[in-house]
Design an enzyme around this catalytic site. Structure first.
Site, PDB file in Angstrom:
ATOM      1  N   LEU A  25      16.346  90.652  37.579  1.00  0.00           N
ATOM      2  CA  LEU A  25      14.997  90.464  38.128  1.00  0.00           C
ATOM      3  C   LEU A  25      14.084  91.651  37.836  1.00  0.00           C
ATOM      4  O   LEU A  25      12.899  91.598  38.104  1.00  0.00           O
ATOM      5  CB  LEU A  25      15.070  90.282  39.642  1.00  0.00           C
ATOM      6  N   ILE A 157      31.080  90.114  45.582  1.00  0.00           N
ATOM      7  CA  ILE A 157      32.225  90.719  46.267  1.00  0.00           C
ATOM      8  C   ILE A 157      32.249  92.236  46.066  1.00  0.00           C
ATOM      9  O   ILE A 157      32.382  93.004  47.010  1.00  0.00           O
ATOM     10  CB  ILE A 157      33.548  90.108  45.746  1.00  0.00           C
ATOM     11  N   PRO A 199      15.365  79.871  48.140  1.00  0.00           N
ATOM     12  CA  PRO A 199      16.361  80.852  47.678  1.00  0.00           C
ATOM     13  C   PRO A 199      16.093  82.248  48.252  1.00  0.00           C
ATOM     14  O   PRO A 199      17.040  82.972  48.580  1.00  0.00           O
ATOM     15  CB  PRO A 199      16.194  80.849  46.156  1.00  0.00           C
ATOM     16  N   CYS A 390      21.660 110.173  15.075  1.00  0.00           N
ATOM     17  CA  CYS A 390      23.102 110.326  15.276  1.00  0.00           C
ATOM     18  C   CYS A 390      23.867 109.699  14.109  1.00  0.00           C
ATOM     19  O   CYS A 390      23.861 110.252  13.021  1.00  0.00           O
ATOM     20  CB  CYS A 390      23.496 109.768  16.636  1.00  0.00           C
ATOM     21  N   GLN A 394      24.198 110.770  10.057  1.00  0.00           N
ATOM     22  CA  GLN A 394      25.459 110.905   9.329  1.00  0.00           C
ATOM     23  C   GLN A 394      25.465 110.003   8.092  1.00  0.00           C
ATOM     24  O   GLN A 394      25.937 110.393   7.021  1.00  0.00           O
ATOM     25  CB  GLN A 394      26.634 110.570  10.260  1.00  0.00           C
ATOM     26  N   HIS A 529      19.816 112.514  20.260  1.00  0.00           N
ATOM     27  CA  HIS A 529      19.101 111.287  20.638  1.00  0.00           C
ATOM     28  C   HIS A 529      17.725 111.606  21.224  1.00  0.00           C
ATOM     29  O   HIS A 529      17.564 111.666  22.444  1.00  0.00           O
ATOM     30  CB  HIS A 529      19.939 110.497  21.661  1.00  0.00           C
ATOM     31  N   GLU A 531      15.234 109.773  21.496  1.00  0.00           N
ATOM     32  CA  GLU A 531      14.652 108.634  22.229  1.00  0.00           C
ATOM     33  C   GLU A 531      14.855 108.759  23.732  1.00  0.00           C
ATOM     34  O   GLU A 531      14.083 108.204  24.517  1.00  0.00           O
ATOM     35  CB  GLU A 531      15.246 107.314  21.712  1.00  0.00           C
TER      36      GLU A 531
HETATM   37  N1  GLN Z   1      30.049 107.535  15.863  1.00  0.00           N
HETATM   38  C1  GLN Z   1      29.361 108.753  15.583  1.00  0.00           C
HETATM   39  C2  GLN Z   1      30.013 109.938  16.262  1.00  0.00           C
HETATM   40  O1  GLN Z   1      30.760 109.780  17.189  1.00  0.00           O
HETATM   41  C3  GLN Z   1      27.906 108.673  15.994  1.00  0.00           C
HETATM   42  C4  GLN Z   1      27.698 108.510  17.456  1.00  0.00           C
HETATM   43  C5  GLN Z   1      26.320 108.059  17.799  1.00  0.00           C
HETATM   44  O2  GLN Z   1      25.601 107.563  16.939  1.00  0.00           O
HETATM   45  N2  GLN Z   1      25.927 108.168  19.049  1.00  0.00           N
HETATM   46  O3  GLN Z   1      29.789 111.063  15.886  1.00  0.00           O
END
Ligand code: GLN
Length: 557
Positions: A25, A157, A199, A390, A394, A529, A531
């Site tokens: 919701l 539950i 509801p 990440c 790579q 990250h 973001e």
């Molecule tokens: N799998 C990769 C690592 O463990 C990248 C992890 C990710 O993208 N968060 O380094």
């Protein structure tokens, strides 16, 4: 009445947020929006999530099932609702803002084994409920309002110990320091043209049967709620009419604070606490956000080349950060989900042509990685803006190693670990020891799956004059991490000679944090990250500039 703000040590008032009728919701969003509205009135807030599932944390849950794992600065792997909380309030979440039944039971059982309970019989009430209550009150002297959202719906539950704990908690506190806000749904029956309140009545009854009487009802509805229905809900559910707050569908989630304010949510909450006169709200931040959503100048389309593309929640923060970047540049960002696996073996070009930018997000496991490597290659060769996050960084490194630096069999140790044999030259390797602040962190190859990653906030030093340093406007940053594998600096010289520069490193110079192609308009890979730290009113620099580059690219054609 106790003064709230401006006192050295405030004691928090508690708002417990529960849901009924159906799941999904938008309890997390309502909680986050309420938090932002209380801030707009000058109060300090903290938001918390209590999840009834038995996993100790969401770290090991499939993104397909549970959506993204949100990582905090202090390294907790938490529910994605904490992302909403941060995006709306800007308050960095902590490890102690997320708890699950699994964690609670594991703590209780640990204490039992240690003999902490002095031979008592261990029971849900009081031992489990006490553990939950303790968790709820952590840091209660730090903020004016503590908002605690209970996952799931009333009647589940697994949820019972949590409901019992918040009932007891409010009972233990002086009168007027805790309130309950309940979210429900008013289904619309097209055949009879009616909104149905039954509801909601049943859901409130269910709550009352376990001793909780809601003070505020938030009713999700696709249709305007007629006055008569509002009165009926108020009467049958025993809440004040003004405390029946409508929540309608919105164009953007970032309209929620203003929409809830207009429906009277924050006023109803302050009334429930008896806070009068209520401080006036300052909503400029949200008016600006609203303006940026509704007044855009063009669109850009970004391809997210990932593996968990069937469930958008798996990349929740990335999608939101792109929206923030769009708001900054006043463009609408159209996010296109591209499944990398589809061109693992085939040609990537037909799947990637026409997008203004390409983003390869984080991920785990080998599936889809050849497709992601091709996406990085496509972006490099066609000069399309590329942001690798990440695993996405790579993959860009492996692509550079294979196709430019002459390491034909470059790969990641992650995939060899999975396959149980050595097939690749490990340009990306399994990290077992690193430095956090002044301490050394170590891990063994056979550690548990949960909690063996480099998690949480780490500093990085950026190369002066690099694209990324210009984007950040500084050379010292800290960002959140969640990964096991690292790019091996052994290959640095070889890759840099090929043109892929290592422009961000851990402070000790051992771990590559950022790579970028020197001769590309916008190609950046980051091991962390970004973001997770972006907000609508404070978009992350990388997303601001990535969307700017996409906008520039879109105007070229
Ligand atoms: N799998 C990769 C690592 O463990 C990248 C992890 C990710 O993208 N968060 O380094």
């Amino acid at each position: 009445m106790k003064a709230i703000t401006g006192v050295a040590k405030p004691m928090a008032r508690f708002i417990f947020i529960t849901g009924g009728v159906v799941s999904s919701l938008g309890k997390g969003l309502a909680s986050a929006a309420l938090g932002s509205l209380l801030q707009a009135r000058g109060y300090t807030v903290r938001l918390r999530k209590l999840d009834p599932y038995l996993n100790v944390d969401p770290g090991t849950m499939s993104p397909f099932e549970h959506g993204e794992v949100f990582v905090t600065d202090d390294g907790a792997e938490t529910d994605l609702d904490l992302g909403h909380y941060e995006r709306f309030t800007g308050v960095p979440a902590r490890m102690t803002d997320s708890v699950s039944s699994g964690r609670v039971y594991s703590n209780v059982l640990e204490k039992e084994r240690r003999g902490d309970y002095l031979g008592k019989t261990i029971q849900v009430v009081p031992h489990v409920t006490n553990e939950i209550k303790e968790f709820i009150s952590i840091g209660e002297d730090e903020v004016d309002f503590m908002l605690c959202e209970i996952g799931g719906t009333v009647g589940d539950i697994e949820g019972l110990p949590f409901f019992e704990a918040i009932r007891q908690f409010s009972h233990d506190k002086p009168r007027g320091e805790c309130i309950f806000m309940h979210l429900t749904l008013l289904p619309y029956l097209a055949a009879s043209g009616e909104l149905k309140t039954k509801p909601t009545q049943h859901s409130v009854k269910e709550l009352q049967s376990i001793g909780i009487a809601p003070d505020v009802l938030v009713c999700r509805s696709e249709q305007p709620i007629p006055e008569k229905e509002r009165e009926k809900i108020a009467l049958f559910c025993n809440v004040r009419k003004e405390a029946v707050v409508a929540a309608y569908d919105l164009k953007s989630i970032y309209e929620a604070p203003l929409a809830y304010h207009n429906e009277g949510l924050d006023q109803a909450v302050l009334d429930a606490f008896g806070i009068a006169p209520a401080p006036k709200p300052k909503l400029d931040r949200w008016h600006d956000v609203y303006d940026r959503i509704h007044n855009t100048d063009g669109e850009v389309s970004v391809a997210i080349v990932g593996k968990y593309t069937q469930l958008e929640d798996a990349y929740k923060s990335i999608k939101e950060a792109l929206v923030h970047g769009g708001m900054h540049n006043r463009v609408k960002v159209n996010v296109n989900w591209v499944d990398a696996e589809v061109f693992d073996k085939g040609d990537a070009a037909p799947h990637l042509e026409g997008y203004d930018a390409i983003l390869v997000p984080g991920g785990f496991g080998e599936r889809g990685t050849e497709g992601k490597i091709k996406a990085a290659q496509f972006a490099r060769e066609h000069k399309v803006p590329y942001l690798g996050i990440c695993l996405g960084m790579q993959m860009a490194v492996i692509e550079a190693a294979r196709n430019v630096a002459g390491v034909a069999d470059a790969g990641s140790e992650e995939f060899d670990h999975e396959a149980g044999k050595k097939r690749f030259e490990p340009v990306v390797y399994h990290l077992k020891e690193w430095v956090q602040g002044n301490a050394k962190v170590q891990r063994k190859a056979d550690d548990d799956k949960g909690g063996t990653m480099r998690l949480g906030s780490y500093n990085a030093s950026l190369t002066e004059g690099s694209n990324v340093a210009n984007v950040y406007g500084t050379t010292a940053i800290d960002e959140r991490h969640r990964h096991r594998y690292e790019v091996d600096i052994k290959y640095r010289e070889q890759l840099e000679n090929a043109g892929l520069k290592f422009t961000g490193m851990s402070p000790d110079g051992r771990l590559p944090e950022i790579v970028e192609w020197a001769d590309h308009p916008w190609f950046i890979g980051v091991q962390f990250h970004p973001e997770l730290k972006s907000k609508p009113f404070d978009p992350h620099p990388l997303f601001k500039d990535f969307v700017r580059a996409a906008k520039e690219n879109s105007r070229l054609v």
